[in-house]
Design a protein around this motif. Structure first.
Motif, short mmCIF file in Angstrom:
data_model
loop_
_atom_site.label_atom_id
_atom_site.label_comp_id
_atom_site.label_asym_id
_atom_site.label_seq_id
_atom_site.Cartn_x
_atom_site.Cartn_y
_atom_site.Cartn_z
N GLY A 343 110.64 35.40 12.72
CA GLY A 343 111.65 35.02 13.69
C GLY A 343 111.42 33.74 14.45
N PHE A 344 110.42 32.93 14.06
CA PHE A 344 110.25 31.63 14.70
C PHE A 344 111.47 30.77 14.38
N LYS A 345 111.93 29.99 15.36
CA LYS A 345 113.07 29.11 15.13
C LYS A 345 112.73 27.99 14.17
N TYR A 346 111.48 27.56 14.23
CA TYR A 346 111.04 26.56 13.26
C TYR A 346 109.54 26.68 13.05
N VAL A 347 109.13 26.52 11.78
CA VAL A 347 107.71 26.55 11.43
C VAL A 347 107.40 25.30 10.61
N ALA A 348 106.50 24.48 11.09
CA ALA A 348 106.00 23.34 10.34
C ALA A 348 104.61 23.70 9.84
N SER A 349 104.44 23.75 8.54
CA SER A 349 103.17 24.24 7.98
C SER A 349 102.75 23.37 6.80
N GLY A 350 101.61 22.73 6.91
CA GLY A 350 101.11 21.89 5.83
C GLY A 350 99.76 21.33 6.17
N PRO A 351 98.99 20.88 5.17
CA PRO A 351 97.63 20.40 5.41
C PRO A 351 97.54 19.29 6.45
N MET A 352 98.50 18.36 6.46
CA MET A 352 98.43 17.23 7.38
C MET A 352 99.32 17.39 8.61
N VAL A 353 99.91 18.56 8.80
CA VAL A 353 100.75 18.80 9.97
C VAL A 353 99.86 18.87 11.21
N ARG A 354 100.31 18.20 12.27
CA ARG A 354 99.62 18.26 13.55
C ARG A 354 100.59 18.74 14.62
N SER A 355 100.09 19.02 15.78
CA SER A 355 100.90 19.61 16.84
C SER A 355 102.18 18.82 17.11
N SER A 356 102.08 17.50 17.13
CA SER A 356 103.23 16.67 17.47
C SER A 356 103.83 15.97 16.26
N TYR A 357 103.44 16.38 15.07
CA TYR A 357 103.89 15.71 13.85
C TYR A 357 105.40 15.78 13.70
N LYS A 358 106.06 14.61 13.69
CA LYS A 358 107.51 14.51 13.52
C LYS A 358 108.23 15.50 14.43
N ALA A 359 107.75 15.56 15.68
CA ALA A 359 108.24 16.57 16.62
C ALA A 359 109.74 16.46 16.85
N GLY A 360 110.27 15.22 16.89
CA GLY A 360 111.69 15.05 17.13
C GLY A 360 112.54 15.69 16.05
N GLU A 361 112.14 15.50 14.81
CA GLU A 361 112.88 16.10 13.70
C GLU A 361 112.86 17.61 13.80
N PHE A 362 111.70 18.17 14.08
CA PHE A 362 111.59 19.62 14.17
C PHE A 362 112.43 20.16 15.32
N TYR A 363 112.45 19.43 16.43
CA TYR A 363 113.23 19.88 17.58
C TYR A 363 114.71 19.95 17.23
N LEU A 364 115.23 18.90 16.60
CA LEU A 364 116.65 18.88 16.27
C LEU A 364 117.00 19.96 15.25
N LYS A 365 116.15 20.16 14.28
CA LYS A 365 116.40 21.20 13.29
C LYS A 365 116.41 22.58 13.94
N ALA A 366 115.50 22.76 14.91
CA ALA A 366 115.45 24.04 15.61
C ALA A 366 116.74 24.27 16.39
N LEU A 367 117.27 23.22 17.01
CA LEU A 367 118.53 23.33 17.74
C LEU A 367 119.67 23.70 16.80
N LEU A 368 119.74 23.04 15.66
CA LEU A 368 120.80 23.32 14.69
C LEU A 368 120.69 24.76 14.20
N HIS A 369 119.46 25.19 13.97
CA HIS A 369 119.26 26.57 13.51
C HIS A 369 119.75 27.56 14.56
N GLY A 370 119.54 27.23 15.83
CA GLY A 370 119.95 28.14 16.90
C GLY A 370 121.44 28.22 17.06
N LYS A 371 122.16 27.17 16.64
CA LYS A 371 123.62 27.17 16.77
C LYS A 371 124.33 27.88 15.63
N GLU A 372 123.60 28.11 14.55
CA GLU A 372 124.23 28.74 13.39
C GLU A 372 124.56 30.21 13.67
#
Length: 372
Positions: A343-372
């Motif tokens: 049930g996480f709104k967004y999960v970024a998972s990968g070897p080179m993923v870091r806490s703030s990695y492409k955070a803006g993109e993840f934030y927007l995708k999470a918002l879109l997911h919440g509106k669906e």
């Protein structure tokens, strides 16, 4: 009396030599009669190392150490952001930094993902937004986590009272769409720097209301009143990193941090401001088991955490804790799917993923997911 004393001394010395010689002779006889030979210590034939392996030169030892440190799996690699527009955006942000007195974690930590985040394009060529991460309240932490290469001290320099204003002005003029603001831990301050941090966020929003602000905070020593100060500062994403599973907390993090304490921070931020997105990050490859990771993800969902990032721990220097394992991309994909199922709104998972990695993109995708 002197002559008698000297005579006694000579007799004692002679007795010691005789005893020593007799003991040496006994030991020689025992060795000759013993079934143990040198072969017992060398092992089977073929197990003995060649001479050059026994006596490597200092240069050979250094070369061997370099090779061992470089033995990373093939998937621990990064690519630059693609496309001319990405390169132009990256170069623009880099040039802007020369005139702005901002300390970016991206550059200071030599983050391998800087091209992706600053470029404003994904590796697949999809539109993203330029993201940067800056650090305030100094570069010296009062804690000493075993995975972190930030400088530590019990008494860091005092805060700069002009920093919130100057930081907000610099960010507003920088031209990024999404900013991540983080800090070192400041246990030396009464409020752990909460008011200073919150003031910075408020000024950023005043000067540029359209910018999205994510704050990666410490745990404020478990004092939830300071979590509340940050949650009401005007930020859009409240991030606090759990770092690892419950069973490894005391081996990975500073003793003043804790699993339940971090969960309480994330839980309280959401209670105080339900409109916030809450976010945390886990490092994999530090000795955790699958069962422990799964339970941690369940605990985070119970605390109503919205977003989760999972990445591979990489040892910053030889003085820091070692990597226990390199997690495969397939395993990271597994955890991404599992997180979405939980049930996480967004999960970024990968070897080179870091806490703030492409955070803006993840934030927007999470918002879109919440509106669906």
């Amino acid at each position: 009396m002197n002559a008698l004393a000297k005579r006694q001394s000579d007799l004692c010395s002679m007795a010691r030599r005789l005893y020593s010689n007799s003991r040496l002779e006994v030991m020689r006889q025992e060795l000759q009669n013993s079934p143990i030979t040198l072969d017992h210590f060398l092992g089977e034939e073929g197990d003995v190392l060649e001479k050059e392996e026994h006596f490597a030169t200092p240069e050979e030892n250094r070369r061997r150490q370099r090779e061992q440190r470089q033995r990373l799996p093939p998937w621990i690699r990064t690519k630059p952001a693609l496309g001319p527009s990405s390169v132009a955006n990256f170069n623009r942000l880099k040039e802007d930094l020369k005139g702005l007195k901002l300390a970016t974690v991206c550059q200071e930590a030599k983050c391998p993902n800087i091209g992706d985040c600053w470029g404003g394009k994904s590796l697949e060529g999809e539109d993203s937004i330029a993201t940067a991460t800056i650090m305030i309240m100094g570069d010296t932490c009062t804690r000493a986590c075993r995975f972190c290469s930030v400088k530590t001290s019990k008494t860091p320099p005092p805060l700069n009272p002009e920093e919130p204003e100057s930081t907000a002005s610099a960010i507003a003029s920088w031209g990024v769409d999404y900013i991540v603001i983080t800090t070192v831990d400041r246990d030396d301050l009464v409020d752990s720097g909460a008011e200073h941090f919150a003031k910075t966020v408020k000024l950023v929003k005043e000067k540029k209301p359209s910018i999205l602000v994510e704050c990666l905070t410490g745990d404020f020593g478990g004092k939830l009143e300071y979590v509340e100060v940050m949650a009401n500062s005007g930020l859009d994403v409240y991030a606090h990193n759990l770092e690892t599973v419950k069973e490894l907390q005391r081996f990975v993090r500073d003793r003043r941090a804790g699993y339940e304490q971090s969960l309480s921070v994330l839980r309280h931020a959401k209670i105080v401001n339900p409109h916030l997105l809450t976010k945390t990050s886990l490092m994999l490859g530090v000795g955790e088991t699958d069962e422990e990771v799964l339970q941690t993800m369940k605990d985070l969902r119970e605390a109503n955490v919205d977003c989760l990032t999972l990445g591979q721990y990489l040892q910053p220097t030889k003085k820091h804790m070692k990597v226990e394992s390199y997690v495969t991309p397939e395993k990271f994909d597994f955890w991404k799917k599992k997180g979405e199922e939980l049930g996480f709104k967004y999960v970024a998972s990968g070897p080179m993923v870091r806490s703030s990695y492409k955070a803006g993109e993840f934030y927007l995708k999470a918002l879109l997911h919440g509106k669906e």
